[in-house]
Write a protein that holds these residues in place. Structure first.
Motif, short mmCIF file in Angstrom:
data_model
loop_
_atom_site.label_atom_id
_atom_site.label_comp_id
_atom_site.label_asym_id
_atom_site.label_seq_id
_atom_site.Cartn_x
_atom_site.Cartn_y
_atom_site.Cartn_z
N GLN A 3 -2.65 -8.01 20.18
CA GLN A 3 -2.10 -7.04 19.23
C GLN A 3 -0.63 -6.83 19.57
OE1 GLN A 3 -5.41 -6.09 20.60
NE2 GLN A 3 -6.04 -7.24 18.80
N LEU A 4 0.19 -6.84 18.52
CA LEU A 4 1.63 -6.66 18.68
C LEU A 4 2.06 -5.46 17.85
CD1 LEU A 4 2.66 -10.41 18.21
CD2 LEU A 4 2.43 -9.18 20.38
N VAL A 5 2.82 -4.58 18.46
CA VAL A 5 3.27 -3.37 17.77
C VAL A 5 4.78 -3.27 17.88
CG1 VAL A 5 3.12 -0.88 17.61
CG2 VAL A 5 1.09 -2.20 18.25
N GLU A 6 5.45 -3.32 16.72
CA GLU A 6 6.90 -3.21 16.70
C GLU A 6 7.34 -1.76 16.54
OE1 GLU A 6 6.05 -6.96 14.02
OE2 GLU A 6 5.23 -4.95 14.29
N SER A 7 8.51 -1.49 17.02
CA SER A 7 9.13 -0.17 16.82
C SER A 7 10.64 -0.33 16.93
CB SER A 7 8.62 0.84 17.85
OG SER A 7 8.94 0.43 19.16
N GLY A 8 11.35 0.71 16.50
CA GLY A 8 12.80 0.72 16.66
C GLY A 8 13.60 0.47 15.40
N GLY A 9 12.93 0.19 14.30
CA GLY A 9 13.67 -0.02 13.06
C GLY A 9 14.25 1.28 12.54
N GLY A 10 15.07 1.16 11.51
CA GLY A 10 15.67 2.35 10.93
C GLY A 10 16.85 2.01 10.05
N LEU A 11 17.60 3.05 9.73
CA LEU A 11 18.78 2.92 8.88
C LEU A 11 20.03 3.02 9.76
CD1 LEU A 11 20.19 2.92 6.08
CD2 LEU A 11 19.95 5.42 6.09
N VAL A 12 20.94 2.06 9.56
CA VAL A 12 22.16 2.04 10.36
C VAL A 12 23.31 1.56 9.48
CG1 VAL A 12 21.77 -0.32 11.20
CG2 VAL A 12 23.14 1.27 12.56
N GLN A 13 24.49 1.99 9.78
CA GLN A 13 25.66 1.54 9.03
C GLN A 13 26.09 0.16 9.51
OE1 GLN A 13 28.66 4.65 9.41
NE2 GLN A 13 28.04 5.51 7.44
N ALA A 14 26.76 -0.54 8.63
CA ALA A 14 27.30 -1.86 8.98
C ALA A 14 28.19 -1.73 10.22
CB ALA A 14 28.08 -2.44 7.82
N GLY A 15 28.01 -2.70 11.13
CA GLY A 15 28.75 -2.66 12.39
C GLY A 15 28.00 -1.97 13.50
N GLY A 16 26.91 -1.28 13.15
CA GLY A 16 26.14 -0.56 14.14
C GLY A 16 25.14 -1.44 14.87
N SER A 17 24.31 -0.79 15.69
CA SER A 17 23.35 -1.49 16.52
C SER A 17 21.97 -0.85 16.43
CB SER A 17 23.79 -1.47 18.00
OG SER A 17 25.03 -2.12 18.18
N LEU A 18 20.97 -1.66 16.65
CA LEU A 18 19.59 -1.21 16.79
C LEU A 18 18.91 -2.08 17.83
CD1 LEU A 18 18.26 -0.72 13.11
CD2 LEU A 18 18.58 1.08 14.83
N ARG A 19 17.91 -1.50 18.50
CA ARG A 19 17.10 -2.29 19.40
C ARG A 19 15.64 -2.19 18.98
NH1 ARG A 19 15.85 -1.95 25.90
NH2 ARG A 19 14.60 -0.16 25.24
N LEU A 20 15.07 -3.33 18.65
CA LEU A 20 13.66 -3.40 18.29
C LEU A 20 12.83 -3.70 19.53
CD1 LEU A 20 13.87 -5.51 15.00
CD2 LEU A 20 14.14 -3.04 15.30
N SER A 21 11.64 -3.14 19.54
CA SER A 21 10.70 -3.39 20.63
C SER A 21 9.40 -3.95 20.07
CB SER A 21 10.40 -2.10 21.39
OG SER A 21 11.57 -1.55 21.96
N CYS A 22 8.77 -4.82 20.83
CA CYS A 22 7.47 -5.38 20.46
C CYS A 22 6.57 -5.28 21.68
CB CYS A 22 7.60 -6.81 20.01
SG CYS A 22 6.02 -7.64 19.71
#
Length: 119
Positions: A3-22
């Motif tokens: 089983q794989l569970v992702e998290s960390g998505g969202g709304l961000v402005q261009a040039g920004g950063s996000l970190r996704l986790s699985c």
């Protein structure tokens, strides 16, 4: 079974950063390859990055230098650090894991996490 569970998505402005986790339900050292894919509306799912059990990473050209895939074996978690995000990176991001059992490869998928990059 994995089983794989992702998290960390969202709304961000261009040039920004996000970190996704699985997060995986078993040791990621028992998984041959783990990857991140994405699917934008009206488009096919495409590979973004992968990391093998041996730690070899692979990126598609359009994310090289911006995205970094990594893993924490102790937490059974794979990450996707996304920097310098662009509106065209907007998609649902899916985690995958390929497991070989008795010579047969099977791919497992997470449920996906939405990433939206505003201009």
């Amino acid at each position: 079974q994995v089983q794989l569970v992702e998290s960390g998505g969202g709304l961000v402005q261009a040039g920004g950063s996000l970190r996704l986790s699985c997060a995986a339900s078993r040791s990621i050292l028992t998984i041959d390859v783990m990857g991140w894919h994405r699917q934008a509306p009206g488009k096919q799912r495409e590979l973004v990055a992968s990391i093998s059990r041996g730690g070899i990473t692979n990126y598609v050209d359009f994310v090289k230098g911006r995205f970094t895939i990594s893993r924490d074996n102790a937490k059974n978690t794979v990450y996707l650090q996304m920097d310098s995000l662009k509106p065209e990176d907007t998609a649902v991001y899916y985690c995958s894991g390929v497991v070989t059992t008795f010579g047969l490869k099977r791919t497992y998928w997470g449920q996906g996490t939405q990433v939206t990059v505003s201009s």
